[in-house]
Design an enzyme around this catalytic site. Sequence first.
Site, PDB file in Angstrom:
ATOM      1  N   ARG A 128       0.859  -1.184   0.000  1.00  0.00           N
ATOM      2  CA  ARG A 128       0.000   0.000   0.000  1.00  0.00           C
ATOM      3  C   ARG A 128       0.897   1.237   0.000  1.00  0.00           C
ATOM      4  O   ARG A 128       1.913   1.288   0.696  1.00  0.00           O
ATOM      5  CB  ARG A 128      -0.902   0.031   1.230  1.00  0.00           C
ATOM      6  CG  ARG A 128      -2.133  -0.873   1.122  1.00  0.00           C
ATOM      7  CD  ARG A 128      -3.135  -0.387   0.069  1.00  0.00           C
ATOM      8  NE  ARG A 128      -4.322  -1.229  -0.045  1.00  0.00           N
ATOM      9  CZ  ARG A 128      -4.450  -2.262  -0.879  1.00  0.00           C
ATOM     10  NH1 ARG A 128      -3.457  -2.600  -1.677  1.00  0.00           N
ATOM     11  NH2 ARG A 128      -5.568  -2.953  -0.926  1.00  0.00           N
ATOM     12  N   HIS A 162      -1.417   0.202  -9.868  1.00  0.00           N
ATOM     13  CA  HIS A 162      -2.022  -0.728  -8.901  1.00  0.00           C
ATOM     14  C   HIS A 162      -2.579  -1.982  -9.604  1.00  0.00           C
ATOM     15  O   HIS A 162      -3.779  -2.278  -9.537  1.00  0.00           O
ATOM     16  CB  HIS A 162      -3.135  -0.039  -8.100  1.00  0.00           C
ATOM     17  CG  HIS A 162      -3.455  -0.765  -6.820  1.00  0.00           C
ATOM     18  ND1 HIS A 162      -3.739  -0.115  -5.648  1.00  0.00           N
ATOM     19  CD2 HIS A 162      -3.536  -2.091  -6.541  1.00  0.00           C
ATOM     20  CE1 HIS A 162      -3.991  -1.015  -4.699  1.00  0.00           C
ATOM     21  NE2 HIS A 162      -3.879  -2.224  -5.225  1.00  0.00           N
TER      22      HIS A 162
HETATM   23  P1  NDP Z   1      -1.109 -10.932   4.862  1.00  0.00           P
HETATM   24  O1  NDP Z   1      -2.044 -10.439   5.904  1.00  0.00           O
HETATM   25  O2  NDP Z   1      -1.146 -12.366   4.453  1.00  0.00           O
HETATM   26  O3  NDP Z   1       0.393 -10.601   5.306  1.00  0.00           O
HETATM   27  C1  NDP Z   1       0.744  -9.394   5.906  1.00  0.00           C
HETATM   28  C2  NDP Z   1       2.206  -9.481   6.327  1.00  0.00           C
HETATM   29  O4  NDP Z   1       2.618  -8.196   6.816  1.00  0.00           O
HETATM   30  C3  NDP Z   1       2.441 -10.500   7.462  1.00  0.00           C
HETATM   31  O5  NDP Z   1       3.657 -11.173   7.247  1.00  0.00           O
HETATM   32  C4  NDP Z   1       2.556  -9.590   8.689  1.00  0.00           C
HETATM   33  O6  NDP Z   1       3.335 -10.121   9.753  1.00  0.00           O
HETATM   34  C5  NDP Z   1       3.252  -8.399   8.080  1.00  0.00           C
HETATM   35  N1  NDP Z   1       3.130  -7.190   8.907  1.00  0.00           N
HETATM   36  C6  NDP Z   1       2.022  -6.601   9.383  1.00  0.00           C
HETATM   37  N2  NDP Z   1       2.341  -5.510  10.107  1.00  0.00           N
HETATM   38  C7  NDP Z   1       3.693  -5.422  10.087  1.00  0.00           C
HETATM   39  C8  NDP Z   1       4.647  -4.523  10.667  1.00  0.00           C
HETATM   40  N3  NDP Z   1       4.253  -3.482  11.430  1.00  0.00           N
HETATM   41  N4  NDP Z   1       5.954  -4.739  10.453  1.00  0.00           N
HETATM   42  C9  NDP Z   1       6.370  -5.801   9.717  1.00  0.00           C
HETATM   43  N5  NDP Z   1       5.512  -6.693   9.137  1.00  0.00           N
HETATM   44  C10 NDP Z   1       4.197  -6.500   9.332  1.00  0.00           C
HETATM   45  O7  NDP Z   1      -1.346 -10.001   3.578  1.00  0.00           O
HETATM   46  P2  NDP Z   1      -1.059 -10.355   2.037  1.00  0.00           P
HETATM   47  O8  NDP Z   1       0.313 -10.877   1.933  1.00  0.00           O
HETATM   48  O9  NDP Z   1      -2.186 -11.123   1.473  1.00  0.00           O
HETATM   49  O10 NDP Z   1      -1.134  -8.892   1.400  1.00  0.00           O
HETATM   50  C11 NDP Z   1      -0.302  -7.860   1.865  1.00  0.00           C
HETATM   51  C12 NDP Z   1      -0.801  -6.537   1.327  1.00  0.00           C
HETATM   52  O11 NDP Z   1      -0.493  -6.441  -0.053  1.00  0.00           O
HETATM   53  C13 NDP Z   1      -2.326  -6.381   1.379  1.00  0.00           C
HETATM   54  O12 NDP Z   1      -2.730  -5.929   2.641  1.00  0.00           O
HETATM   55  C14 NDP Z   1      -2.579  -5.359   0.301  1.00  0.00           C
HETATM   56  O13 NDP Z   1      -2.553  -4.073   0.874  1.00  0.00           O
HETATM   57  C15 NDP Z   1      -1.404  -5.533  -0.655  1.00  0.00           C
HETATM   58  N6  NDP Z   1      -1.800  -6.086  -1.948  1.00  0.00           N
HETATM   59  C16 NDP Z   1      -1.524  -5.339  -3.070  1.00  0.00           C
HETATM   60  C17 NDP Z   1      -1.858  -5.813  -4.301  1.00  0.00           C
HETATM   61  C18 NDP Z   1      -1.522  -5.038  -5.522  1.00  0.00           C
HETATM   62  O14 NDP Z   1      -2.045  -5.328  -6.597  1.00  0.00           O
HETATM   63  N7  NDP Z   1      -0.635  -4.071  -5.449  1.00  0.00           N
HETATM   64  C19 NDP Z   1      -2.541  -7.098  -4.468  1.00  0.00           C
HETATM   65  C20 NDP Z   1      -2.723  -7.827  -3.239  1.00  0.00           C
HETATM   66  C21 NDP Z   1      -2.359  -7.323  -2.030  1.00  0.00           C
HETATM   67  P3  NDP Z   1       2.915 -11.497  10.488  1.00  0.00           P
HETATM   68  O15 NDP Z   1       3.299 -12.600   9.521  1.00  0.00           O
HETATM   69  O16 NDP Z   1       3.732 -11.507  11.725  1.00  0.00           O
HETATM   70  O17 NDP Z   1       1.429 -11.429  10.736  1.00  0.00           O
HETATM   71  C1  OXD Z   2      -5.783  -5.990  -2.928  1.00  0.00           C
HETATM   72  C2  OXD Z   2      -5.313  -5.165  -4.014  1.00  0.00           C
HETATM   73  O1  OXD Z   2      -5.677  -5.592  -1.792  1.00  0.00           O
HETATM   74  O2  OXD Z   2      -5.623  -5.473  -5.185  1.00  0.00           O
HETATM   75  O3  OXD Z   2      -6.270  -7.107  -3.205  1.00  0.00           O
HETATM   76  O4  OXD Z   2      -4.608  -4.190  -3.770  1.00  0.00           O
END
Ligand code: NDP
Ligand code: OXD
Length: 314
Positions: free
Chosen positions: A229, A277
Amino acid sequence: MRLAVWDVDEPFRRWRDALIQHAGELRLAVQVIDACADPDAQADFALVWHPPAQWLAGQQQLRAVFNLGAGVDALLPLMRAHLPEVPLIRLQDAGMGRQMADYVAEAVLRAYRRMDDYAALQAHATWEPLVLPARGGFRVGLLGLGQMGLAVARRLQALEFALLGCSRSGRQPDGFDFPVYAADGLQEFLAACRVLVVLLPLTQSTRGLLDYASLSRLPRGAYVVSAGRGAVLCAEDLLDLLDQGHVAGATLDVFDTEPLPADDPLWRHPRVRITPHVAAQTLVGPAAAQVMRKIAALERGESPGGVVDPDLGY
Ligand code: NDP
Ligand code: OXD
């Protein structure tokens, strides 16, 4: 059972057909409603992408809300305000991991093979072979080791890149033995990244996390890929570090303001590549299949995966 879909980006019939196709034994009981066309209809489950607050507020019998994407930063505040008792469930991969792995692998290979440098040389018709960085020292750091981060890790490992990771908990993911830092080890993690790949959700603890001080911890010449994000990374600070040559280049898919305004200096920076995006988009078929599996789990009284923790914000 009534399922209401709110998604202005996708024709309703695609969701309806896919949901019915994957409804399994629930099929006869499932009725899919186009909430955009019939906003007053009440539903048991809502499947939404950027729904209006007013519509959510008018839903009185929802058992769960499914976010038709991975990131819940836009939806969570509305849920807190209008449906605080209703569980919010997000997509887990559902075909997005492979897309994200493609996106990041392209950027990492491009940085490793110095393709931006060759593009600059080509602009002056200059034939000059460049030295490749040593593979072992070209460490790719994954900030965020969730569904997206681990899909990327699998791909980069297959491409034989040395990895390190950082997550909130610092938990070692199953099947990987690269070093993993917890959130309080972020600065140490950054100092070891030749490429930083940001795949964090936007939460209270990640907003603005990558500011000037943090990004300065990267070694000189590091490359940044940001696809979680936009508001996690301070774009002005990144621009300063690009101009100083501290950061060598960046591939950015997400921005604090989207669409990225036409006058934003990021558009014109020679060392920045921008995509709108699209790193990993929701795929209707796999997403509908996953939502129906989760509804079936709820019907059996089980807790499905992907339930958002409102306190953590993801
Ligand atoms: P998940 O919830 O599966 O993973 C989130 C990860 O972030 C976990 O490893 C978590 O740690 C870590 N995390 C959370 N807070 C912190 C912090 N303060 N410091 C360090 N690590 C942290 O999410 P996804 O992998 O499914 O997706 C991640 C993000 O990617 C989504 O929230 C979305 O915003 C974005 N996204 C963007 C897309 C695009 O097209 N650009 C498409 C899909 C997603 P822990 O393992 O310890 O819980
Ligand atoms: C999502 C994205 O969060 O597309 O799935 O960014």
